[in-house]
Design a protein around this motif. Structure first.
Motif, PDB file in Angstrom:
ATOM      1  N   GLY A 200       0.796  -1.226   0.000  1.00  0.00           N
ATOM      2  CA  GLY A 200       0.000   0.000   0.000  1.00  0.00           C
ATOM      3  C   GLY A 200       0.829   1.278   0.000  1.00  0.00           C
ATOM      4  O   GLY A 200       0.315   2.343   0.319  1.00  0.00           O
ATOM      5  N   PHE A 201       2.110   1.183  -0.401  1.00  0.00           N
ATOM      6  CA  PHE A 201       2.949   2.388  -0.424  1.00  0.00           C
ATOM      7  C   PHE A 201       2.581   3.322  -1.587  1.00  0.00           C
ATOM      8  O   PHE A 201       2.997   4.469  -1.618  1.00  0.00           O
ATOM      9  CB  PHE A 201       4.430   2.008  -0.498  1.00  0.00           C
ATOM     10  N   GLU A 202       1.909   2.783  -2.592  1.00  0.00           N
ATOM     11  CA  GLU A 202       1.347   3.521  -3.729  1.00  0.00           C
ATOM     12  C   GLU A 202       2.360   4.070  -4.727  1.00  0.00           C
ATOM     13  O   GLU A 202       2.176   3.928  -5.930  1.00  0.00           O
ATOM     14  CB  GLU A 202       0.403   4.640  -3.260  1.00  0.00           C
ATOM     15  N   TYR A 234      -2.569   2.212  -8.812  1.00  0.00           N
ATOM     16  CA  TYR A 234      -3.808   2.773  -9.355  1.00  0.00           C
ATOM     17  C   TYR A 234      -3.613   3.365 -10.748  1.00  0.00           C
ATOM     18  O   TYR A 234      -4.146   4.424 -11.067  1.00  0.00           O
ATOM     19  CB  TYR A 234      -4.419   3.787  -8.369  1.00  0.00           C
ATOM     20  N   GLY A 391      -4.774  -8.904  -1.586  1.00  0.00           N
ATOM     21  CA  GLY A 391      -5.109  -7.551  -2.007  1.00  0.00           C
ATOM     22  C   GLY A 391      -3.885  -6.807  -2.517  1.00  0.00           C
ATOM     23  O   GLY A 391      -2.862  -6.758  -1.834  1.00  0.00           O
ATOM     24  N   CYS A 392      -3.997  -6.275  -3.727  1.00  0.00           N
ATOM     25  CA  CYS A 392      -2.902  -5.468  -4.285  1.00  0.00           C
ATOM     26  C   CYS A 392      -3.478  -4.529  -5.339  1.00  0.00           C
ATOM     27  O   CYS A 392      -4.186  -4.979  -6.234  1.00  0.00           O
ATOM     28  CB  CYS A 392      -1.827  -6.359  -4.896  1.00  0.00           C
ATOM     29  N   PRO A 393      -3.205  -3.246  -5.252  1.00  0.00           N
ATOM     30  CA  PRO A 393      -3.733  -2.319  -6.260  1.00  0.00           C
ATOM     31  C   PRO A 393      -3.132  -2.596  -7.637  1.00  0.00           C
ATOM     32  O   PRO A 393      -2.005  -3.099  -7.725  1.00  0.00           O
ATOM     33  CB  PRO A 393      -3.263  -0.936  -5.765  1.00  0.00           C
ATOM     34  N   PRO A 394      -3.860  -2.254  -8.691  1.00  0.00           N
ATOM     35  CA  PRO A 394      -3.246  -2.299 -10.031  1.00  0.00           C
ATOM     36  C   PRO A 394      -2.051  -1.353 -10.049  1.00  0.00           C
ATOM     37  O   PRO A 394      -2.090  -0.298  -9.404  1.00  0.00           O
ATOM     38  CB  PRO A 394      -4.351  -1.801 -10.967  1.00  0.00           C
TER      39      PRO A 394
ATOM     40  N   ARG B   3      -8.785  10.950  -8.598  1.00  0.00           N
ATOM     41  CA  ARG B   3      -8.826  10.353  -7.281  1.00  0.00           C
ATOM     42  C   ARG B   3      -8.469  11.366  -6.189  1.00  0.00           C
ATOM     43  O   ARG B   3      -7.581  12.190  -6.370  1.00  0.00           O
ATOM     44  CB  ARG B   3      -7.820   9.201  -7.252  1.00  0.00           C
ATOM     45  N   TYR B   5      -7.095  11.733  -2.222  1.00  0.00           N
ATOM     46  CA  TYR B   5      -6.487  10.983  -1.115  1.00  0.00           C
ATOM     47  C   TYR B   5      -7.355  11.126   0.130  1.00  0.00           C
ATOM     48  O   TYR B   5      -7.976  12.164   0.350  1.00  0.00           O
ATOM     49  CB  TYR B   5      -5.074  11.502  -0.825  1.00  0.00           C
ATOM     50  N   SER B  20      -9.614   5.414  -3.491  1.00  0.00           N
ATOM     51  CA  SER B  20      -9.158   4.039  -3.703  1.00  0.00           C
ATOM     52  C   SER B  20      -8.342   3.594  -2.508  1.00  0.00           C
ATOM     53  O   SER B  20      -7.661   4.413  -1.882  1.00  0.00           O
ATOM     54  CB  SER B  20      -8.288   3.942  -4.952  1.00  0.00           C
ATOM     55  N   GLY B  21      -8.388   2.290  -2.221  1.00  0.00           N
ATOM     56  CA  GLY B  21      -7.573   1.779  -1.126  1.00  0.00           C
ATOM     57  C   GLY B  21      -7.955   0.369  -0.741  1.00  0.00           C
ATOM     58  O   GLY B  21      -8.690  -0.323  -1.459  1.00  0.00           O
ATOM     59  N   ASP B  39      -5.831   4.214   2.610  1.00  0.00           N
ATOM     60  CA  ASP B  39      -4.828   4.442   1.561  1.00  0.00           C
ATOM     61  C   ASP B  39      -3.533   4.906   2.224  1.00  0.00           C
ATOM     62  O   ASP B  39      -3.432   4.895   3.456  1.00  0.00           O
ATOM     63  CB  ASP B  39      -5.338   5.398   0.469  1.00  0.00           C
ATOM     64  N   VAL B  40      -2.536   5.297   1.416  1.00  0.00           N
ATOM     65  CA  VAL B  40      -1.210   5.618   1.967  1.00  0.00           C
ATOM     66  C   VAL B  40      -1.245   6.852   2.875  1.00  0.00           C
ATOM     67  O   VAL B  40      -0.338   7.062   3.680  1.00  0.00           O
ATOM     68  CB  VAL B  40      -0.178   5.771   0.812  1.00  0.00           C
ATOM     69  N   VAL B  66      -8.850  -4.622  -2.548  1.00  0.00           N
ATOM     70  CA  VAL B  66      -8.582  -3.253  -2.991  1.00  0.00           C
ATOM     71  C   VAL B  66      -9.737  -2.778  -3.856  1.00  0.00           C
ATOM     72  O   VAL B  66     -10.167  -3.499  -4.771  1.00  0.00           O
ATOM     73  CB  VAL B  66      -7.248  -3.186  -3.759  1.00  0.00           C
TER      74      VAL B  66
END
Lengths: 430, 430
Positions: A200-202, A234, A391-394, B3, B5, B20-21, B39-40, B66
């Motif tokens: 989730g570091f984005e 994302y 769970g993992c974002p695109p 998006r 945050y 998103s998250g 989210d982050v 997610v």
């Protein structure tokens, strides 16, 4: 007294100054000695008169010895830069052996000494001002990249070099004796960047060495090189990754030009040209350049498509994207479900590939299927595939080779020249 | 739609937003679902009413999946942060396995899961906001260090990891199978920094991995860690190196406090306290803390002297310097010719050694003599000693372990917690 850099001497006319550096040249006459002193900022002429107590010491100096000089600055039209220092005292900090293994000249030295010998004495080779400058420009380029990462809230992470299983194929990986077992050196920090997305570091970047046990003897391959890597979450497609990379490059080039305006580059306009592999092949065919390889570009084709883009779009960069699945890794997301094209792009700069980027496949079922289709064994990939199970974002990202970038920015003949201490199949020293 | 945050939701009251998250928590009731999204930047409460088309999808969600949510922001006193989102649509980007191997909670999770298991699932462990923050602070600290390097014209260099001979003793070095021969992994970039001084670069920094084949099982040792290294020329003594390091640390701490003012650190006043080893031993004796080792500090002594300095000088840092020659490397310059003390200093921060620094011996004859006195074989040192044969300015530098710094800044129990993917004798994964 505080030391003055050679480049600032002109601001001290009439003043007494202290300067330090290497004895660049020495011309001894009966009544006067002309000594050119070199520091990291440039050269300055100094003059030692026979009446100076420093005369005898100066007379016995060897080239490349390191000294500190005290003296008065005066204008001198015939001197390089227009100023010189009249020496009142001189201290020797380090005595150089009078027999230098390679010469240190300001320009053109590379024609005088063969590359292998120059690299054996790399620390002397790098004293040439134009060689030192390579690393000043690298520093500026990275500073610019980091400005982008900073302004966009990236987190910096350091990936490990040691892995318990070889990444990807197992070919071209170095093996380490690790206590009572084996470890492998990371060929890419990609899996670890992707792990950051699963955490989730984005947005993350990594600056780390990359190890490749390739028996390559080309001008652009090393067994170890620095990689700049980033990964972002994302994304909607690989186009978002290309957008981000463009932002970094623009920021890097702006910084280089700010510090070194004489550099022969331009800040590239955005967006960079983006050409699909299918289009690229059509263009190359029309140019009469064909490699026989349907889904990839040969070095000759890379140069030809870059020249074409320069001519048609006046741009030094071009993204080639939508690679065929046969030239895509199992972790590259397909363009659409069932498509034989992937969301991979390569960035060419002045005819050389400097980046591979992609949107990754983050859905564990499709990822597993694609690995199986490539005939890969799933067991060594277990840790990697698990990253996507909870769970993992695109996401997507790129790996950039700064050595290749610098090589093209400065038009160097070989990536070794852009590397502080190059390592290859034959070279492990100094 | 762009998006938003989670941290910025409060600026959008009454507006429709996209967020998103990860699904942090989910409370399903018959007519309403409360879903906390992470989210982050933090967490936000979202509400899905039974009338929303998203209700059925939300009901079936697993923790840590997610998602992307569209909805309208409203004030909500009872929600964390004071705002919530009324969900109109919901898209699932990644489905998490409903059985999570370790929990993801905002605080206190470390008591719930044993460290080895947490590190096996490091990517889930790092989702906890206080863990993510470790790396945000590292990023800020490094940014501050780089500001200092930038403002003082340092050149960044990347040292190689591969060496043809083991540096220093040969003990504790990893061996790599390198084509038809052996290579060794650098235990320190120091020799390469010093080479930069021989090249006339004057001020360099390096950020690179360091490899140590130590069978250590302590809270502060790893087989691989990131090092921040710098080296500067034309120093008069190790005090100039201490001055430079102080400047870096101040710049780093200022940056951390600028970005994270809640961090429990202070910008240290300059100069930092500097105590010779002889003085330190006297003080320790008066405190009743003695290790039996005459010329070095035990971990207990390091803690005691730090506590003393904190009490007497209200300072978290202390340099211990002028080490006995028996605790100095052959390349450490002696205090004076013939002295049994060297120009080495260690920096302690809150009771832990975070740096070793020194002025190096740059005179080839004395350097050779000191190596011989240590009983070292000169042959493997040949390349290194040659760096000083053709002129080299006097110089010194330091190696800093950012992991240890972060550990003490955040009061973490173990350097592993400050390391993205720790590697030790037992651990090579994930």
């Amino acid at each position: 007294m505080k030391r003055t850099y050679n480049k600032d001497i002109g601001e001290q006319v009439g003043q007494e100054v202290v300067v330090s550096g290497f004895v660049h040249t020495l011309r001894v006459q009966s009544k006067i000695i002309f000594l050119i002193l070199r520091d990291v900022t440039g050269v300055i002429q100094t003059v030692v008169e026979a009446s100076s107590p420093a005369f005898e010491t100066a007379k016995g100096l060897s080239h490349e010895s390191v000294i500190t000089i005290t003296g008065r600055v005066k204008e001198a039209k015939q001197a390089p830069g227009g100023f010189e220092i009249n020496v009142s005292s001189l201290e020797v900090l380090s005595v150089a052996d009078p027999e230098l293994p390679i010469p240190v000249v300001v320009k053109g030295s590379d024609e005088e000494t063969e590359a292998p010998t120059r690299f054996d004495y790399r620390w002397i080779d790098l004293r040439k001002p134009e060689k030192t400058k390579i690393f000043k420009i690298w520093t500026a380029l990275e500073k610019g990249f980091r400005k982008y990462w900073d302004n966009n809230n990236f987190i910096q992470l350091y990936p490990p070099a040691f892995m318990s299983t070889p990444s990807e194929t197992g070919a071209e990986v170095f093996t380490v004796n690790y206590f009572d077992r084996k470890a492998y050196l990371a060929q890419s920090p990609q899996f670890y960047k992707q792990m950051g997305m699963a955490s989730g570091f984005e947005k993350v970047f990594m600056v780390a060495p990359v190890f490749r046990a390739e028996e390559s003897f080309t001008t652009r391959h090393l067994t170890e090189f620095t990689g700049w890597d980033f990964e972002i979450s994302y994304v909607n497609s690989h186009h978002d990754v290309m957008d981000a990379e463009e932002g970094m490059i623009v920021s890097g080039f702006e910084q280089v030009l700010k510090e070194f305006p004489e550099t022969k580059i331009e800040v590239p306009s955005q967006p960079f040209p983006r050409i699909t592999m299918l289009e690229a092949k059509k263009i190359l065919k029309s140019l009469g350049v064909e490699s026989g390889e349907e889904h990839d570009l040969s070095p000759e084709e890379e140069r030809a498509i870059s020249e074409y883009v320069k001519k048609e779009h006046n741009h030094d960069f071009v993204f080639i994207h939508e690679y065929h699945k046969s030239k895509s890794a199992f972790y590259h997301m397909r363009l659409e479900e069932g498509s034989d094209r992937s969301r991979r792009a390569d960035l060419l700069y002045r005819g050389l590939e400097v980046t591979t980027l992609a949107q990754r496949e983050h859905r564990v079922d499709i990822l597993t299927k694609q690995a199986e289709e490539k005939g890969m064994s799933l067991e060594p990939l277990k840790d990697y595939i698990n990253f996507f199970r909870y769970g993992c974002p695109p996401h997507g990202g790129a790996g950039i080779g700064p050595g290749r970038f610098i090589m093209k920015i400065l038009d160097l003949p070989n990536v070794r020249e852009a590397t502080y201490l190059p390592r290859d199949v034959k070279r492990l020293n100094p």
